[in-house]
Write a protein that holds these residues in place. Structure first.
Motif, PDB file in Angstrom:
ATOM      1  N   THR A  63       0.830  -1.201   0.000  1.00  0.00           N
ATOM      2  CA  THR A  63       0.000   0.000   0.000  1.00  0.00           C
ATOM      3  C   THR A  63       0.866   1.252   0.000  1.00  0.00           C
ATOM      4  OG1 THR A  63      -1.918  -1.022   1.078  1.00  0.00           O
ATOM      5  CG2 THR A  63      -1.641   1.352   1.365  1.00  0.00           C
ATOM      6  N   TYR A  64       1.857   1.303   0.876  1.00  0.00           N
ATOM      7  CA  TYR A  64       2.717   2.480   0.954  1.00  0.00           C
ATOM      8  C   TYR A  64       3.548   2.638  -0.323  1.00  0.00           C
ATOM      9  CZ  TYR A  64       1.735   3.834   5.762  1.00  0.00           C
ATOM     10  OH  TYR A  64       1.111   4.300   6.893  1.00  0.00           O
ATOM     11  N   LEU A  65       4.067   1.538  -0.859  1.00  0.00           N
ATOM     12  CA  LEU A  65       4.835   1.609  -2.107  1.00  0.00           C
ATOM     13  C   LEU A  65       3.945   2.075  -3.255  1.00  0.00           C
ATOM     14  CD1 LEU A  65       6.880  -1.710  -1.778  1.00  0.00           C
ATOM     15  CD2 LEU A  65       7.787   0.627  -1.601  1.00  0.00           C
ATOM     16  N   SER A  66       2.714   1.633  -3.245  1.00  0.00           N
ATOM     17  CA  SER A  66       1.761   2.041  -4.276  1.00  0.00           C
ATOM     18  C   SER A  66       1.437   3.528  -4.154  1.00  0.00           C
ATOM     19  CB  SER A  66       0.481   1.213  -4.158  1.00  0.00           C
ATOM     20  OG  SER A  66      -0.516   1.684  -5.040  1.00  0.00           O
ATOM     21  N   GLN A  67       1.228   4.003  -2.926  1.00  0.00           N
ATOM     22  CA  GLN A  67       0.913   5.411  -2.721  1.00  0.00           C
ATOM     23  C   GLN A  67       2.063   6.308  -3.171  1.00  0.00           C
ATOM     24  OE1 GLN A  67      -2.032   6.651  -1.866  1.00  0.00           O
ATOM     25  NE2 GLN A  67      -2.860   4.583  -1.734  1.00  0.00           N
ATOM     26  N   ALA A  68       3.290   5.810  -3.093  1.00  0.00           N
ATOM     27  CA  ALA A  68       4.463   6.582  -3.532  1.00  0.00           C
ATOM     28  C   ALA A  68       4.691   6.455  -5.028  1.00  0.00           C
ATOM     29  CB  ALA A  68       5.707   6.113  -2.777  1.00  0.00           C
ATOM     30  N   GLY A  69       3.959   5.558  -5.682  1.00  0.00           N
ATOM     31  CA  GLY A  69       4.127   5.360  -7.119  1.00  0.00           C
ATOM     32  C   GLY A  69       5.252   4.429  -7.488  1.00  0.00           C
ATOM     33  N   MET A  98       9.467   4.566   5.228  1.00  0.00           N
ATOM     34  CA  MET A  98       8.610   5.738   5.095  1.00  0.00           C
ATOM     35  C   MET A  98       9.425   7.013   4.902  1.00  0.00           C
ATOM     36  SD  MET A  98       5.820   4.644   7.971  1.00  0.00           S
ATOM     37  CE  MET A  98       4.890   6.173   7.965  1.00  0.00           C
ATOM     38  N   LYS A  99      10.595   7.092   5.526  1.00  0.00           N
ATOM     39  CA  LYS A  99      11.459   8.259   5.346  1.00  0.00           C
ATOM     40  C   LYS A  99      11.915   8.361   3.894  1.00  0.00           C
ATOM     41  CE  LYS A  99      13.772  11.806   6.916  1.00  0.00           C
ATOM     42  NZ  LYS A  99      13.070  13.020   7.404  1.00  0.00           N
ATOM     43  N   THR A 100      12.242   7.222   3.299  1.00  0.00           N
ATOM     44  CA  THR A 100      12.656   7.188   1.898  1.00  0.00           C
ATOM     45  C   THR A 100      11.538   7.676   0.989  1.00  0.00           C
ATOM     46  OG1 THR A 100      13.962   5.209   2.424  1.00  0.00           O
ATOM     47  CG2 THR A 100      13.667   5.751   0.093  1.00  0.00           C
ATOM     48  N   ASP A 109       1.486  13.540  -0.687  1.00  0.00           N
ATOM     49  CA  ASP A 109       0.059  13.850  -0.786  1.00  0.00           C
ATOM     50  C   ASP A 109      -0.757  12.865   0.052  1.00  0.00           C
ATOM     51  OD1 ASP A 109      -2.239  15.254  -2.129  1.00  0.00           O
ATOM     52  OD2 ASP A 109      -2.613  13.217  -2.841  1.00  0.00           O
ATOM     53  N   PHE A 110      -0.390  11.595  -0.035  1.00  0.00           N
ATOM     54  CA  PHE A 110      -1.054  10.565   0.771  1.00  0.00           C
ATOM     55  C   PHE A 110      -0.873  10.844   2.260  1.00  0.00           C
ATOM     56  CE2 PHE A 110       0.174   6.609   3.102  1.00  0.00           C
ATOM     57  CZ  PHE A 110      -1.108   6.149   3.370  1.00  0.00           C
ATOM     58  N   ARG A 111       0.339  11.194   2.663  1.00  0.00           N
ATOM     59  CA  ARG A 111       0.618  11.480   4.069  1.00  0.00           C
ATOM     60  C   ARG A 111      -0.170  12.698   4.542  1.00  0.00           C
ATOM     61  NH1 ARG A 111       6.445  13.588   5.678  1.00  0.00           N
ATOM     62  NH2 ARG A 111       5.475  15.436   4.775  1.00  0.00           N
ATOM     63  N   ASP A 112      -0.251  13.708   3.678  1.00  0.00           N
ATOM     64  CA  ASP A 112      -1.005  14.907   4.051  1.00  0.00           C
ATOM     65  C   ASP A 112      -2.485  14.589   4.213  1.00  0.00           C
ATOM     66  OD1 ASP A 112       1.318  16.339   4.028  1.00  0.00           O
ATOM     67  OD2 ASP A 112       0.988  17.244   2.049  1.00  0.00           O
ATOM     68  N   ARG A 113      -3.014  13.755   3.324  1.00  0.00           N
ATOM     69  CA  ARG A 113      -4.422  13.383   3.430  1.00  0.00           C
ATOM     70  C   ARG A 113      -4.670  12.615   4.722  1.00  0.00           C
ATOM     71  NH1 ARG A 113      -5.632   9.703  -0.183  1.00  0.00           N
ATOM     72  NH2 ARG A 113      -3.691   9.633  -1.357  1.00  0.00           N
ATOM     73  N   THR A 114      -3.718  11.762   5.088  1.00  0.00           N
ATOM     74  CA  THR A 114      -3.842  11.003   6.329  1.00  0.00           C
ATOM     75  C   THR A 114      -3.857  11.938   7.528  1.00  0.00           C
ATOM     76  OG1 THR A 114      -2.686   9.108   5.357  1.00  0.00           O
ATOM     77  CG2 THR A 114      -2.794   9.205   7.755  1.00  0.00           C
ATOM     78  N   ARG A 115      -2.953  12.921   7.518  1.00  0.00           N
ATOM     79  CA  ARG A 115      -2.865  13.863   8.641  1.00  0.00           C
ATOM     80  C   ARG A 115      -4.111  14.733   8.731  1.00  0.00           C
ATOM     81  NH1 ARG A 115       3.510  15.758   8.239  1.00  0.00           N
ATOM     82  NH2 ARG A 115       4.382  13.846   9.153  1.00  0.00           N
ATOM     83  N   GLU A 116      -4.648  15.122   7.572  1.00  0.00           N
ATOM     84  CA  GLU A 116      -5.859  15.945   7.577  1.00  0.00           C
ATOM     85  C   GLU A 116      -7.020  15.191   8.208  1.00  0.00           C
ATOM     86  OE1 GLU A 116      -6.524  17.112   3.579  1.00  0.00           O
ATOM     87  OE2 GLU A 116      -4.728  18.376   3.466  1.00  0.00           O
ATOM     88  N   THR A 144      -5.397   6.413   8.364  1.00  0.00           N
ATOM     89  CA  THR A 144      -4.401   5.919   7.416  1.00  0.00           C
ATOM     90  C   THR A 144      -5.047   5.019   6.383  1.00  0.00           C
ATOM     91  OG1 THR A 144      -2.675   6.028   9.107  1.00  0.00           O
ATOM     92  CG2 THR A 144      -2.222   4.678   7.180  1.00  0.00           C
ATOM     93  N   ASN A 145      -5.911   4.118   6.850  1.00  0.00           N
ATOM     94  CA  ASN A 145      -6.592   3.209   5.943  1.00  0.00           C
ATOM     95  C   ASN A 145      -7.482   3.964   4.964  1.00  0.00           C
ATOM     96  OD1 ASN A 145      -9.494   1.546   5.737  1.00  0.00           O
ATOM     97  ND2 ASN A 145      -7.683   0.348   5.228  1.00  0.00           N
TER      98      ASN A 145
END
Length: 303
Positions: A63-69, A98-100, A109-116, A144-145
């Motif tokens: 999921t995280y790799l996909s969100q990063a493209g 996640m740092k990478t 963008d995914f991280r920002d949406r999660t934080r919002e 996050t989900n």
């Protein structure tokens, strides 16, 4: 020992390095072999008892790799590495976490949406995690989900044909309750210029909302002229209400145009579309339910 989902990121990406499209199921089996997990570790379940721990962690890595493209999902249950994924392997020979992923705008963008979403429910995150209650942690997991699924459902919408996307929009509007007393229909196939769908709010079709549905790349911007054209189509039908739905985004000029004209036009960009699809259960399905318990003080006081 079962590795955490960040430790799994680079091995998963390395497995996909040959460019072959693999089933997610095969990726999970391959990782269990690579980390030499015991039978007991392979069989270990999450506390819910509904999924294996290793499957869950690999699923989150993907999921995280996909969100990063770095990986793509060409079809249901299948994954493949992207050009960015190959470049990430070369640039990070030992570990990807996640740092990478912060080097990739899509992940930010995914991280920002999660934080919002977390902020919207006042969820405790980051360094304050130690002070978070179980309810806080559940809310954070849900945020996050939700952000991850919204990103995936938008990608799925982008992979549809133009008519398939129009059908998706019609399905969403129906699920939202529009046309309940009348009908919701797709009209683009009939050559109804400028309008892709019509919502009849009453049986006689006297109360109508016109729909424009455009499946464009996420980085494309819809500007003022397209809104002006849609307004013209409404005028031609003597309509005064419309909704313009897209997978991309609207420029400030487009927003201003929608506010300026006499007809009421609601603009729904890709981000809002994804939120609505998940909120109304279109193209997604429930995975598992978590129940938290608390002491019933009234019960014990009454004994």
């Amino acid at each position: 020992m079962i590795p955490d989902f960040q430790t799994l990121m680079r091995p998963v990406l390395a497995l996909l390095a040959d460019g072959a499209v693999r089933r997610s199921r095969d990726v999970k089996d391959a990782m269990a072999e690579e980390f030499d997990l015991t039978e007991a570790e392979r069989a270990e379940l999450l506390p819910s008892g509904r999924q294996r721990t290793i499957d869950n962690r690999i699923g989150w890595s993907l999921t995280y790799l996909s969100q990063a493209g770095l990986v793509a999902r060409p079809s249901r249950g299948h994954v493949v590495i992207t050009d960015d994924g190959r470049a990430a392997l070369r640039a990070n020979p030992t570990r990807i976490d996640m740092k990478t992923l912060e080097a990739y705008p899509a992940y930010l963008d995914f991280r920002d949406r999660t934080r919002e979403k977390a902020a919207a429910t006042a969820v405790t995150t980051g360094d304050d995690r130690r002070e978070a209650t179980p309810s806080d942690l559940v809310e954070q997991a849900l945020s996050t989900n939700r952000a991850a699924v919204e990103g995936e459902v938008l990608q799925a919408a982008l992979a549809l044909s133009p008519t398939g996307f129009e059908d998706l929009v019609i399905r969403l509007l129906e699920r939202m309750g529009y046309g309940k007393a009348g009908s919701v229909e797709r009209t683009s196939a009939s050559g109804d210029a400028g309008v892709d769908g019509i919502i009849s709010q009453d049986p006689l079709g006297l109360d109508r909302i016109y729909v424009q549905a455009k499946r464009y790349a996420e980085d494309r911007t819809i500007d003022r002229p397209r809104i002006h054209e849609f307004a013209g189509a409404l005028l031609g039908k003597q309509g005064d209400r419309g909704v313009f739905i897209t997978t991309s985004r609207f420029s400030n000029g487009a927003v201003q145009e929608a506010e300026r004209i006499n007809a009421r036009i609601e603009l729904i960009d890709g981000r809002r579309l994804a939120e609505l699809l998940v909120a109304y259960g279109v193209g997604v399905q429930s995975d598992q339910t978590v129940t938290l318990y608390r002491l019933d003080e009234d019960f014990f006081d009454g004994l």
